[in-house]
Design a protein around this motif. Structure first.
Motif, PDB file in Angstrom:
ATOM      1  N   UNK A 107       0.835  -1.152   0.026  1.00 25.15           N
ATOM      2  CA  UNK A 107      -0.022  -0.025  -0.075  1.00 25.15           C
ATOM      3  C   UNK A 107       0.870   1.209   0.033  1.00 25.15           C
ATOM      4  N   UNK A 108       1.840   1.247   0.750  1.00 19.79           N
ATOM      5  CA  UNK A 108       2.886   2.399   0.769  1.00 19.79           C
ATOM      6  C   UNK A 108       4.310   1.769   0.849  1.00 19.79           C
ATOM      7  N   UNK A 109       5.488   2.322   0.300  1.00 23.75           N
ATOM      8  CA  UNK A 109       6.670   1.817   0.417  1.00 23.75           C
ATOM      9  C   UNK A 109       7.000   1.723   1.841  1.00 23.75           C
ATOM     10  N   UNK A 110       6.557   2.569   2.591  1.00 21.43           N
ATOM     11  CA  UNK A 110       7.087   2.321   3.909  1.00 21.43           C
ATOM     12  C   UNK A 110       6.603   0.956   4.643  1.00 21.43           C
ATOM     13  N   UNK A 111       5.382   0.484   4.155  1.00 20.96           N
ATOM     14  CA  UNK A 111       5.122  -1.081   4.826  1.00 20.96           C
ATOM     15  C   UNK A 111       5.668  -1.858   3.998  1.00 20.96           C
ATOM     16  N   UNK A 112       6.477  -1.668   2.929  1.00 20.08           N
ATOM     17  CA  UNK A 112       7.438  -2.783   2.362  1.00 20.08           C
ATOM     18  C   UNK A 112       8.751  -2.633   3.114  1.00 20.08           C
ATOM     19  N   UNK A 113       9.022  -1.502   3.567  1.00 24.86           N
ATOM     20  CA  UNK A 113      10.556  -1.303   4.392  1.00 24.86           C
ATOM     21  C   UNK A 113       9.977  -1.760   5.683  1.00 24.86           C
ATOM     22  N   UNK A 114       8.821  -1.580   6.317  1.00 30.28           N
ATOM     23  CA  UNK A 114       8.701  -2.168   7.588  1.00 30.28           C
ATOM     24  C   UNK A 114       8.954  -3.640   7.561  1.00 30.28           C
ATOM     25  N   UNK A 115       8.100  -4.551   6.660  1.00 29.41           N
ATOM     26  CA  UNK A 115       8.230  -5.793   6.760  1.00 29.41           C
ATOM     27  C   UNK A 115       9.697  -6.310   6.268  1.00 29.41           C
ATOM     28  N   UNK A 116      10.242  -5.562   5.394  1.00 31.43           N
ATOM     29  CA  UNK A 116      11.941  -5.997   5.060  1.00 31.43           C
ATOM     30  C   UNK A 116      12.667  -5.818   6.614  1.00 31.43           C
ATOM     31  N   UNK A 117      12.374  -4.893   7.277  1.00 28.72           N
ATOM     32  CA  UNK A 117      13.222  -4.692   8.500  1.00 28.72           C
ATOM     33  C   UNK A 117      12.845  -5.962   9.476  1.00 28.72           C
ATOM     34  N   UNK A 118      11.531  -6.329   9.664  1.00 34.06           N
ATOM     35  CA  UNK A 118      11.055  -7.395  10.473  1.00 34.06           C
ATOM     36  C   UNK A 118      11.641  -8.409   9.887  1.00 34.06           C
ATOM     37  N   UNK A 119      12.085  -8.988   8.441  1.00 34.77           N
ATOM     38  CA  UNK A 119      12.340 -10.020   8.098  1.00 34.77           C
ATOM     39  C   UNK A 119      14.151 -10.037   8.536  1.00 34.77           C
ATOM     40  N   UNK A 120      14.716  -8.939   8.317  1.00 34.79           N
ATOM     41  CA  UNK A 120      16.130  -8.800   8.710  1.00 34.79           C
ATOM     42  C   UNK A 120      16.229  -9.057  10.127  1.00 34.79           C
ATOM     43  N   UNK A 121      15.252  -8.743  11.043  1.00 37.60           N
ATOM     44  CA  UNK A 121      15.384  -9.099  12.407  1.00 37.60           C
ATOM     45  C   UNK A 121      15.405 -10.683  12.443  1.00 37.60           C
ATOM     46  N   UNK A 122      14.497 -11.221  11.698  1.00 38.02           N
ATOM     47  CA  UNK A 122      14.548 -12.809  11.924  1.00 38.02           C
ATOM     48  C   UNK A 122      15.767 -13.472  11.517  1.00 38.02           C
ATOM     49  N   UNK A 123      16.455 -12.996  10.698  1.00 41.88           N
ATOM     50  CA  UNK A 123      17.636 -13.569  10.068  1.00 41.88           C
ATOM     51  C   UNK A 123      18.608 -13.865  11.136  1.00 41.88           C
ATOM     52  N   UNK A 124      19.414 -15.081  10.954  1.00 44.63           N
ATOM     53  CA  UNK A 124      20.467 -15.434  11.648  1.00 44.63           C
ATOM     54  C   UNK A 124      21.495 -14.161  11.882  1.00 44.63           C
ATOM     55  N   UNK A 125      21.921 -13.562  10.520  1.00 46.04           N
ATOM     56  CA  UNK A 125      22.786 -12.481  10.740  1.00 46.04           C
ATOM     57  C   UNK A 125      22.192 -11.201  10.065  1.00 46.04           C
ATOM     58  N   UNK A 126      21.020 -10.800  10.538  1.00 47.04           N
ATOM     59  CA  UNK A 126      20.460  -9.719   9.848  1.00 47.04           C
ATOM     60  C   UNK A 126      21.398  -8.620   9.671  1.00 47.04           C
ATOM     61  N   UNK A 127      22.281  -8.229  10.694  1.00 44.79           N
ATOM     62  CA  UNK A 127      23.157  -7.007  10.289  1.00 44.79           C
ATOM     63  C   UNK A 127      24.121  -7.242   9.338  1.00 44.79           C
ATOM     64  N   UNK A 128      24.589  -8.508   9.151  1.00 41.83           N
ATOM     65  CA  UNK A 128      25.204  -8.691   7.988  1.00 41.83           C
ATOM     66  C   UNK A 128      24.617  -8.296   6.859  1.00 41.83           C
ATOM     67  N   UNK A 129      23.414  -8.565   6.607  1.00 47.61           N
ATOM     68  CA  UNK A 129      22.554  -8.122   5.459  1.00 47.61           C
ATOM     69  C   UNK A 129      22.424  -6.517   5.321  1.00 47.61           C
ATOM     70  N   UNK A 130      22.396  -5.882   6.453  1.00 44.28           N
ATOM     71  CA  UNK A 130      22.493  -4.663   6.471  1.00 44.28           C
ATOM     72  C   UNK A 130      23.790  -4.006   5.986  1.00 44.28           C
ATOM     73  N   UNK A 131      24.913  -4.549   6.494  1.00 43.88           N
ATOM     74  CA  UNK A 131      26.250  -4.070   6.097  1.00 43.88           C
ATOM     75  C   UNK A 131      26.301  -4.401   4.421  1.00 43.88           C
ATOM     76  N   UNK A 132      25.789  -5.338   3.884  1.00 40.78           N
ATOM     77  CA  UNK A 132      25.944  -5.222   2.387  1.00 40.78           C
ATOM     78  C   UNK A 132      25.242  -4.274   1.903  1.00 40.78           C
TER      79      UNK A 132
END
Length: 1001
Positions: free
Chosen positions: A553-578
């Motif tokens: 509905x809004x890009x911000x919701x895509x970004x929020x759910x992306x952040x949620x998925x990163x939080x669930x990842x074993x090395x989410x911070x590594x994804x952020x570093x990329x």
């Protein structure tokens, strides 16, 4: 179209349509007042239409119109058309006109008989012969169909346009598409919401993100550089305070602009508002005044065609498939307005470069066409040369209040008051409510819970929970699938889209993604389609935009759910570093920090694994993440705050000081606010001045009482002036009455002028009467000058007559010049005649050039020859200087050859300075060699300084090495250094090219 064809069109209309669709709009176009239909019933007394015009003495002369659709023939002696018309004429004069309020009886002064048919001479002679006996023959005029066609061709040339019906279909289809809200603001509403019922007028700031010099240095700069009359004149042209405009004023003022804003600031809504307003006006006026062409850039890039061909596709979408030839003419004549949404959503550097090149090609071919582009701040790096950059401002208190009342409508005022109280009662919520998207989310949650989370990530979490639990009350259909199942799917889809730099996803991809996780979700294979339908049909977070395509509905919701998925990842911070260097990922990173609640692990990894660049991007991102987190280690938070504060105070580069303040404004650290409030009471006035400036820059509401006290009582006039500026920047309605009082009563004219400017920046209609009175009658020219500027900031048409009068007759040339600029800022076609008059005949060159610059900014071709001639041949260096300034405002490639010549050969350094600025505005690569030469070898620092800035605007990476060398250029007057502009230019090029500049060579 031949006259004969036009007559045939008119003669097909019955009298009602002739009155309502032709004559009433025609008389309005001709400038007559209060044009009303008077036909029908006993009150008519012969008159079908009535209007008035004012004579030179101010009296109203009323005209009655007798309307016929058939030929008028015969004579008054028989029962013919002539006899009927004579009776109506006599009734028109004999029976007074009762006004629309039923309060007065007014005499009709003249009569017009008009028909779409023919009028026989014998009939006219018979009627006028009878009227002569009553001395009324001179008061009657006859217009037949042929004369009516001539009037329409003159005053309503679009009426006979053969494709008017097609354009009406286009406008109506677009109106139907845009008038109902389909975004987050519609969720939770009981009935479909009309955009104009909920819309709150947005404000735009013309300021750049960072000041060109610290405020404290400006007075010193004037003393050291601009000593002498001519230098003072140049200083007035160069030194312009920020303007704050509403959207309509900005569209009038700027031919090409990029509107940038934070996520959820209302960029897409703004474009829909403009398109909807244009459609309604066109339909009402039955003319093509402005033809909106809305384009979502991510959809455009997916089609893989040129912009001109895609425009035809837009017209086809909105029920005008054969539009090509008609649109071509409108594009060339300047009737079209392209509304290009989401430059940042192109995501990849390659797509942005391609679209920027396509837009540049388009505006070069269709130079009169207005173009408005939107982008998030983080996704735009001045790729569109020649475009004015405007920034969407946050909601102020009045806008928040208006939005809340609009949301709940007239039926639930108690709910509106209750929510407003809840928003005002918490500083965190109050800060978030300044963003329209967040305010809509707050409203959704408040309706459900009657209480509000305190942080952005928690607001999203609660909003998502509310939306995913919704079920169809009308059909009594409960959800089959759990919130957890749906949230899991949305996380996976958002992350997939974000990693692929895309907003849309096909149904096939979605079903495939759901199937991959069906076992884990406990879904049967046949349920994949069902859960997708429940997600988009009931929660609205995912929406179907075509039969087989979806987006969030809004890009911000895509970004929020992306952040949620990163939080669930074993090395989410590594994804952020990329992805840490990609603007597309900045919001998910900050939301990840908010979801994590503690930003320390992320910051520590960044510090350890990501080399810092000269722009200190890691530090700035760390500060933003802390602002979104909650429980970050207090020592780490204070360390970041103190590093930012130190940069703001001591950085070698002004640009870094500005960026540090931008992050501190997000953090609003209490320790810094307390320090500044303490300094505002220091015995040293220079300390108090600096504190007032910084409190304004930080936008600290808690500083209001102390700043108001300084405004009223500080013994140093400069401190009072800085307090006025700070109050204007903070923009609280509480500051309005004291600023008005200062404008009326302060004994120092400088302070009165600054109060006027602050009121203009705040843009409240309450200040209008006082500012108009100041411009009309204040005895001090500097106060009148500031009032004119403030009225220009506000952009209200109400100020136009007073500004025109000031332009024509004020005794002081600086007031006339500011009036010219203000009229140019308003951008109304009505301002062109007085500006052209000033351009041709004002005795003062400052005024003439201000008028030329205003006309240039409005896209008036009349200004170009004047400016080019002045640049090439005027012996007065000030006139050449201002000509270059005006050409920069026009940003026309036509000016390129004389500007390049002037940069290389003009003997006046300030002319070369302004020429370099104009070349940056035009943005042509042809300017690179002379600008690089000027950067390296011009003897005047000012020219080198502007050359560096222009190179940043052009954005070519061949300038990186020369700009890095210029980081050692300490050429300065009072703190304005070449190295500052070189640093800022490197930032622009780094963002454009995606290249991190890690060290200074």
């Amino acid at each position: 179209m031949e006259k004969k064809e036009k007559l045939e069109i008119l003669r097909k209309l019955d009298e009602k349509r002739l009155r309502q669709e032709v004559l009433i709009p025609l008389f309005q176009k001709m400038g007559f007042k209060d044009v009303i239909e008077y036909h029908g019933g006993p009150a008519e007394k012969g008159k079908d239409i009535i209007y008035y015009e004012t004579d030179r003495y101010g009296d109203k002369d009323y005209t009655g119109v007798v309307v016929k659709k058939d030929d008028i023939s015969g004579s008054v002696s028989d029962s013919s058309g002539a006899m009927t018309v004579l009776n109506q004429i006599q009734q028109t004069f004999n029976e007074p006109y009762t006004d629309i309020y039923g309060l007065k009886k007014l005499v009709i002064n003249r009569c017009i008989v008009i028909t779409s048919g023919n009028i026989k001479n014998t009939a006219v002679e018979s009627i006028t012969g009878t009227l002569e006996r009553f001395n009324m023959d001179k008061l009657v005029k006859f217009f037949d169909g042929s004369k009516l066609v001539e009037l329409l061709d003159t005053h309503m040339p679009d009426y006979f346009f053969k494709e008017l019906a097609c354009f009406n279909a286009y406008f109506n289809a677009m109106k139907d598409d845009f008038q109902a809200i389909r975004d987050i603001s519609a969720i939770g509403q009981k009935e479909p919401v009309l955009l104009e019922d909920l819309y709150v007028s947005l404000k735009l700031s013309e300021t750049s993100r960072e000041r060109e010099m610290p405020f404290d240095m400006e007075k010193e700069v004037e003393l050291k550089i601009f000593d002498g009359k001519e230098m003072e004149r140049k200083a007035k042209v160069m030194k312009r305070r920020e303007r704050v405009l509403d959207v309509d004023a900005a569209v009038r003022s700027f031919h090409r602009m990029v509107v940038v804003g934070a996520p959820g600031a209302g960029k897409t809504t703004l474009l829909k508002h403009l398109a909807l307003k244009s459609c309604k006006t066109n339909i009402e006026k039955q003319e093509r005044l402005t033809v909106p062409v809305p384009i979502t850039l991510r959809e455009f890039i997916r089609e893989g065609m040129g912009l001109r061909n895609y425009i035809d596709k837009v017209f086809e979408k909105y029920c005008f498939p054969e539009a090509k030839d008609s649109v071509e003419k409108d594009l060339k004549s300047g009737k079209c307005m392209l509304l290009l949404d989401g430059f940042d959503e192109l995501a990849t550097r390659e797509n942005q470069v391609r679209v920027a090149e396509e837009i540049h090609r388009f505006v070069e071919q269709y130079q009169r066409c207005r173009v408005l582009v939107t982008s998030r701040i983080a996704g735009y790096h001045d790729e569109l040369t020649g475009f004015t950059r405007l920034e969407l401002m946050e909601f102020d208190e009045n806008q928040v209040k208006q939005f809340i009342h609009n949301w709940f409508g007239k039926d639930e005022p108690k709910k509106a008051q209750s929510m407003l109280k809840a928003v005002k009662g918490n500083q965190n919520i109050r800060n978030m409510a300044k963003n329209p998207l967040m305010l809509a989310i707050i409203a959704i949650i408040y309706e459900e819970d009657r209480e509000l989370p305190q942080r952005r990530a928690d607001l999203y979490k609660r909003a998502v929970d509310v939306l995913l639990r919704k079920w169809d009350l009308r059909k009594k259909l409960k959800n089959r699938f759990s919130v957890e199942q749906k949230e899991f799917i949305l996380r996976k889809l958002a992350f997939r889209c974000h990693c692929r730099n895309q907003r849309t996803i096909s149904e096939m991809e979605i079903l495939k993604e759901i199937s991959r996780h069906s076992t884990r979700l406990g879904l049967k294979k046949e349920e994949t389609k069902s859960i997708l339908e429940e997600i988009w049909q009931r929660s609205y977070i995912l929406r179907q935009i075509s039969m087989d395509t979806y987006d969030f509905l809004h890009l911000s919701f895509q970004e929020y759910f992306t952040a949620l998925e990163i939080k669930e990842q074993e090395d989410g911070v590594g994804t952020i570093i990329q992805h840490i260097s990609e603007p597309w990922w900045e919001e998910p990173i900050m939301l990840f920090a908010g979801i994590s609640r503690d930003a320390e692990p992320l910051i520590k990894r960044i510090q350890k694994e990501v080399p810092e660049d000269i722009l200190l991007s890691n530090l700035m991102l760390s500060g933003k993440c802390i602002a979104d987190a909650e429980f970050t280690n207090p020592d780490l938070k204070e360390e970041i705050v103190q590093r930012l504060w130190q940069l703001h105070n001591d950085s070698e580069f002004i640009f870094i000081r500005g960026r540090a303040m931008g992050v501190l404004r997000r953090l609003k650290p209490q320790s810094i606010t307390d320090l500044l409030l303490y300094r505002l009471k220091d015995s040293d006035s220079s300390v108090r001045k600096s504190a007032a400036n910084t409190l304004g820059a930080m936008g600290s509401p808690e500083a209001l009482p102390v700043l108001l006290d300084a405004l009223r009582n500080d013994e140093d006039s400069e401190v009072r002036g800085r307090a006025a500026n700070a109050l204007g920047d903070i923009g609280s309605p509480e500051a309005m009455p004291p600023l008005l009082e200062v404008l009326r009563t302060d004994t120092d004219f400088t302070i009165r002028g600054l109060a006027a400017e602050a009121l203009g920046v705040m843009g409240s209609p309450e200040a209008m009467p006082t500012l108009l009175e100041a411009l009309r009658s204040n005895s001090d020219f500097q106060v009148r000058e500031s009032a004119a500027s403030a009225l220009g900031y506000m952009g209200s048409p109400e100020a136009m007559p007073t500004l025109v009068e000031a332009l024509r007759s004020d005794s002081d040339s600086s007031v006339r010049a500011r009036a010219a600029e203000a009229l140019g800022a308003m951008g109304s076609p009505e301002a062109m005649p007085p500006l052209l008059e000033a351009l041709r005949s004002d005795t003062d060159s400052d005024v003439r050039v201000s008028a030329a610059s205003a006309l240039g900014a409005m896209g008036s071709p009349e200004a170009m020859p004047f400016l080019l001639k002045a640049l090439r041949s005027d012996t007065d260096s000030f006139d050449r200087f201002c000509a270059a300034y005006g050409l920069g405002a026009m940003s026309s490639p036509e000016a390129l050859p004389p500007l390049l010549e002037a940069l290389c050969s003009d003997s006046d350094s300030f002319v070369r300075w302004c020429v370099a600025n104009a070349l940056g505005a035009i943005g042509s690569p042809e300017a690179l060699p002379p600008l690089l030469k000027a950067l390296r070898s011009d003897e005047d620092f000012f020219v080198r300084w502007r050359a560096a800035e222009a190179l940043g605007k052009i954005g070519d990476d061949t300038a990186i090495q020369p700009l890095e060398e210029a980081l050692e250029d300490d050429g300065e007057y009072a703190g304005m250094k070449v190295k500052d502009k070189a640093f800022e230019a490197l930032e622009k090029i780094s963002r454009r090219t995606g290249k991190r500049i890690l060290s200074r060579k």
